[in-house]
Design a protein around this motif. Structure first.
Motif, PDB file in Angstrom:
ATOM      1  N   CYS A 125       0.824  -1.218   0.000  1.00 46.60           N
ATOM      2  CA  CYS A 125       0.000   0.000   0.000  1.00 46.60           C
ATOM      3  C   CYS A 125       0.855   1.262   0.000  1.00 46.60           C
ATOM      4  CB  CYS A 125      -0.924   0.009   1.210  1.00 46.60           C
ATOM      5  SG  CYS A 125      -2.202  -1.240   1.134  1.00 46.60           S
ATOM      6  N   ARG A 126       2.158   1.087  -0.041  1.00 43.26           N
ATOM      7  CA  ARG A 126       3.121   2.188  -0.083  1.00 43.26           C
ATOM      8  C   ARG A 126       2.982   3.133   1.109  1.00 43.26           C
ATOM      9  NH1 ARG A 126       3.053   3.607  -6.522  1.00 43.26           N
ATOM     10  NH2 ARG A 126       3.760   1.570  -7.181  1.00 43.26           N
ATOM     11  N   LEU A 127       2.806   2.543   2.288  1.00 49.77           N
ATOM     12  CA  LEU A 127       2.728   3.339   3.509  1.00 49.77           C
ATOM     13  C   LEU A 127       4.127   3.585   4.038  1.00 49.77           C
ATOM     14  CD1 LEU A 127      -0.245   1.530   5.260  1.00 49.77           C
ATOM     15  CD2 LEU A 127      -0.297   3.656   3.967  1.00 49.77           C
ATOM     16  N   ARG A 128       4.291   4.647   4.793  1.00 45.92           N
ATOM     17  CA  ARG A 128       5.591   4.934   5.393  1.00 45.92           C
ATOM     18  C   ARG A 128       5.817   4.003   6.578  1.00 45.92           C
ATOM     19  NH1 ARG A 128       6.004  11.141   6.489  1.00 45.92           N
ATOM     20  NH2 ARG A 128       7.987  10.394   7.302  1.00 45.92           N
ATOM     21  N   ARG A 129       7.054   3.612   6.782  1.00 45.11           N
ATOM     22  CA  ARG A 129       7.476   2.747   7.878  1.00 45.11           C
ATOM     23  C   ARG A 129       6.721   1.416   7.904  1.00 45.11           C
ATOM     24  NH1 ARG A 129       7.322   7.909  10.146  1.00 45.11           N
ATOM     25  NH2 ARG A 129       9.382   8.701  10.621  1.00 45.11           N
ATOM     26  N   PRO A 130       6.821   0.617   6.848  1.00 44.90           N
ATOM     27  CA  PRO A 130       6.060  -0.633   6.805  1.00 44.90           C
ATOM     28  C   PRO A 130       6.484  -1.637   7.875  1.00 44.90           C
ATOM     29  CG  PRO A 130       7.544  -0.493   4.934  1.00 44.90           C
ATOM     30  CD  PRO A 130       7.591   0.831   5.625  1.00 44.90           C
ATOM     31  N   ALA A 131       7.745  -1.618   8.303  1.00 44.30           N
ATOM     32  CA  ALA A 131       8.172  -2.564   9.338  1.00 44.30           C
ATOM     33  C   ALA A 131       7.491  -2.256  10.663  1.00 44.30           C
ATOM     34  CB  ALA A 131       9.688  -2.530   9.487  1.00 44.30           C
ATOM     35  N   LEU A 132       7.432  -0.983  11.028  1.00 44.26           N
ATOM     36  CA  LEU A 132       6.763  -0.595  12.266  1.00 44.26           C
ATOM     37  C   LEU A 132       5.267  -0.892  12.187  1.00 44.26           C
ATOM     38  CD1 LEU A 132       6.847   0.771  15.037  1.00 44.26           C
ATOM     39  CD2 LEU A 132       6.515   2.952  13.860  1.00 44.26           C
ATOM     40  N   LEU A 133       4.660  -0.577  11.059  1.00 44.04           N
ATOM     41  CA  LEU A 133       3.242  -0.867  10.889  1.00 44.04           C
ATOM     42  C   LEU A 133       2.977  -2.367  10.879  1.00 44.04           C
ATOM     43  CD1 LEU A 133       2.255   1.828   8.270  1.00 44.04           C
ATOM     44  CD2 LEU A 133       1.646   1.755  10.690  1.00 44.04           C
ATOM     45  N   GLY A 134       3.902  -3.134  10.338  1.00 39.57           N
ATOM     46  CA  GLY A 134       3.764  -4.590  10.356  1.00 39.57           C
ATOM     47  C   GLY A 134       3.817  -5.141  11.770  1.00 39.57           C
ATOM     48  N   LEU A 135       4.707  -4.609  12.595  1.00 34.12           N
ATOM     49  CA  LEU A 135       4.806  -5.051  13.983  1.00 34.12           C
ATOM     50  C   LEU A 135       3.561  -4.659  14.776  1.00 34.12           C
ATOM     51  CD1 LEU A 135       6.490  -6.341  16.233  1.00 34.12           C
ATOM     52  CD2 LEU A 135       7.477  -4.101  16.653  1.00 34.12           C
ATOM     53  N   LEU A 136       3.139  -3.409  14.642  1.00 38.44           N
ATOM     54  CA  LEU A 136       1.949  -2.950  15.362  1.00 38.44           C
ATOM     55  C   LEU A 136       0.693  -3.666  14.869  1.00 38.44           C
ATOM     56  CD1 LEU A 136       2.646   0.878  15.573  1.00 38.44           C
ATOM     57  CD2 LEU A 136       2.830  -0.804  17.405  1.00 38.44           C
ATOM     58  N   GLY A 137       0.570  -3.801  13.573  1.00 40.71           N
ATOM     59  CA  GLY A 137      -0.591  -4.495  13.012  1.00 40.71           C
ATOM     60  C   GLY A 137      -0.626  -5.962  13.395  1.00 40.71           C
ATOM     61  N   GLY A 138       0.534  -6.605  13.381  1.00 38.27           N
ATOM     62  CA  GLY A 138       0.597  -8.011  13.769  1.00 38.27           C
ATOM     63  C   GLY A 138       0.199  -8.214  15.220  1.00 38.27           C
ATOM     64  N   GLY A 139       0.680  -7.346  16.088  1.00 40.71           N
ATOM     65  CA  GLY A 139       0.307  -7.443  17.497  1.00 40.71           C
ATOM     66  C   GLY A 139      -1.174  -7.216  17.708  1.00 40.71           C
ATOM     67  N   LEU A 140      -1.729  -6.244  16.999  1.00 38.07           N
ATOM     68  CA  LEU A 140      -3.156  -5.956  17.113  1.00 38.07           C
ATOM     69  C   LEU A 140      -3.998  -7.108  16.579  1.00 38.07           C
ATOM     70  CD1 LEU A 140      -5.291  -3.840  17.858  1.00 38.07           C
ATOM     71  CD2 LEU A 140      -5.117  -2.991  15.537  1.00 38.07           C
ATOM     72  N   VAL A 141      -3.608  -7.670  15.462  1.00 41.10           N
ATOM     73  CA  VAL A 141      -4.349  -8.800  14.892  1.00 41.10           C
ATOM     74  C   VAL A 141      -4.252 -10.017  15.808  1.00 41.10           C
ATOM     75  CG1 VAL A 141      -4.363 -10.467  12.984  1.00 41.10           C
ATOM     76  CG2 VAL A 141      -4.222  -8.035  12.509  1.00 41.10           C
ATOM     77  N   LEU A 142      -3.079 -10.272  16.363  1.00 42.76           N
ATOM     78  CA  LEU A 142      -2.917 -11.410  17.263  1.00 42.76           C
ATOM     79  C   LEU A 142      -3.773 -11.244  18.516  1.00 42.76           C
ATOM     80  CD1 LEU A 142      -1.488 -14.089  17.837  1.00 42.76           C
ATOM     81  CD2 LEU A 142       0.348 -12.784  18.893  1.00 42.76           C
ATOM     82  N   LEU A 143      -3.780 -10.056  19.101  1.00 39.66           N
ATOM     83  CA  LEU A 143      -4.599  -9.803  20.275  1.00 39.66           C
ATOM     84  C   LEU A 143      -6.079  -9.966  19.952  1.00 39.66           C
ATOM     85  CD1 LEU A 143      -4.903  -8.771  23.209  1.00 39.66           C
ATOM     86  CD2 LEU A 143      -5.009  -6.474  22.244  1.00 39.66           C
TER      87      LEU A 143
ATOM     88  N   ARG B  18      -1.636  -8.175  -2.636  1.00 39.93           N
ATOM     89  CA  ARG B  18      -1.566  -8.343  -4.095  1.00 39.93           C
ATOM     90  C   ARG B  18      -2.550  -7.420  -4.797  1.00 39.93           C
ATOM     91  NH1 ARG B  18      -1.236 -14.352  -6.069  1.00 39.93           N
ATOM     92  NH2 ARG B  18       0.296 -13.549  -7.503  1.00 39.93           N
ATOM     93  N   GLN B  19      -3.750  -7.279  -4.225  1.00 43.77           N
ATOM     94  CA  GLN B  19      -4.740  -6.369  -4.805  1.00 43.77           C
ATOM     95  C   GLN B  19      -4.255  -4.927  -4.726  1.00 43.77           C
ATOM     96  OE1 GLN B  19      -8.370  -7.094  -2.713  1.00 43.77           O
ATOM     97  NE2 GLN B  19      -8.867  -8.915  -3.900  1.00 43.77           N
ATOM     98  N   ALA B  20      -3.674  -4.555  -3.583  1.00 39.63           N
ATOM     99  CA  ALA B  20      -3.176  -3.192  -3.415  1.00 39.63           C
ATOM    100  C   ALA B  20      -2.020  -2.926  -4.367  1.00 39.63           C
ATOM    101  CB  ALA B  20      -2.749  -2.958  -1.978  1.00 39.63           C
ATOM    102  N   ALA B  21      -1.128  -3.888  -4.523  1.00 40.18           N
ATOM    103  CA  ALA B  21       0.000  -3.697  -5.424  1.00 40.18           C
ATOM    104  C   ALA B  21      -0.479  -3.566  -6.870  1.00 40.18           C
ATOM    105  CB  ALA B  21       0.962  -4.878  -5.302  1.00 40.18           C
TER     106      ALA B  21
END
Length: 88
Positions: A25-43, A77-80
């Protein structure tokens, strides 16, 4: 040594689906967003499984995480594809 490998694998499995989606999705800081999103999804996943009365074991959480990972891959894949289209 096995703790380091287990921790690295766990972190990669937590971050990669969200990172891939944020990167597509071409967002800034994808690694940080991946970590935060992963934690939120897991919770959220654990809370939903608990609400449904499902057993919280490696099988149910692993299957749920696999579904989330595949959904994130498809959304990425859809976003890309959407971002790679050239305007006419």
């Amino acid at each position: 040594m096995t703790e380091i490998l287990t921790g690295t694998l766990g972190l990669a499995l937590l971050v990669l689906p969200g990172w891939h989606l944020a990167h597509a999705c071409r967002l800034r800081r994808p690694a940080l967003l991946g970590l935060l999103g992963g934690g939120l999804v897991l919770l959220t996943m654990v809370l939903l499984l608990q609400l449904l009365g499902s057993a919280l074991n490696a099988m149910t959480i692993g299957a749920s995480w696999l579904v989330w990972s595949l959904a994130a891959l498809l959304l990425a894949r859809q976003a890309a594809a959407r971002f790679s289209q050239t305007p006419q």
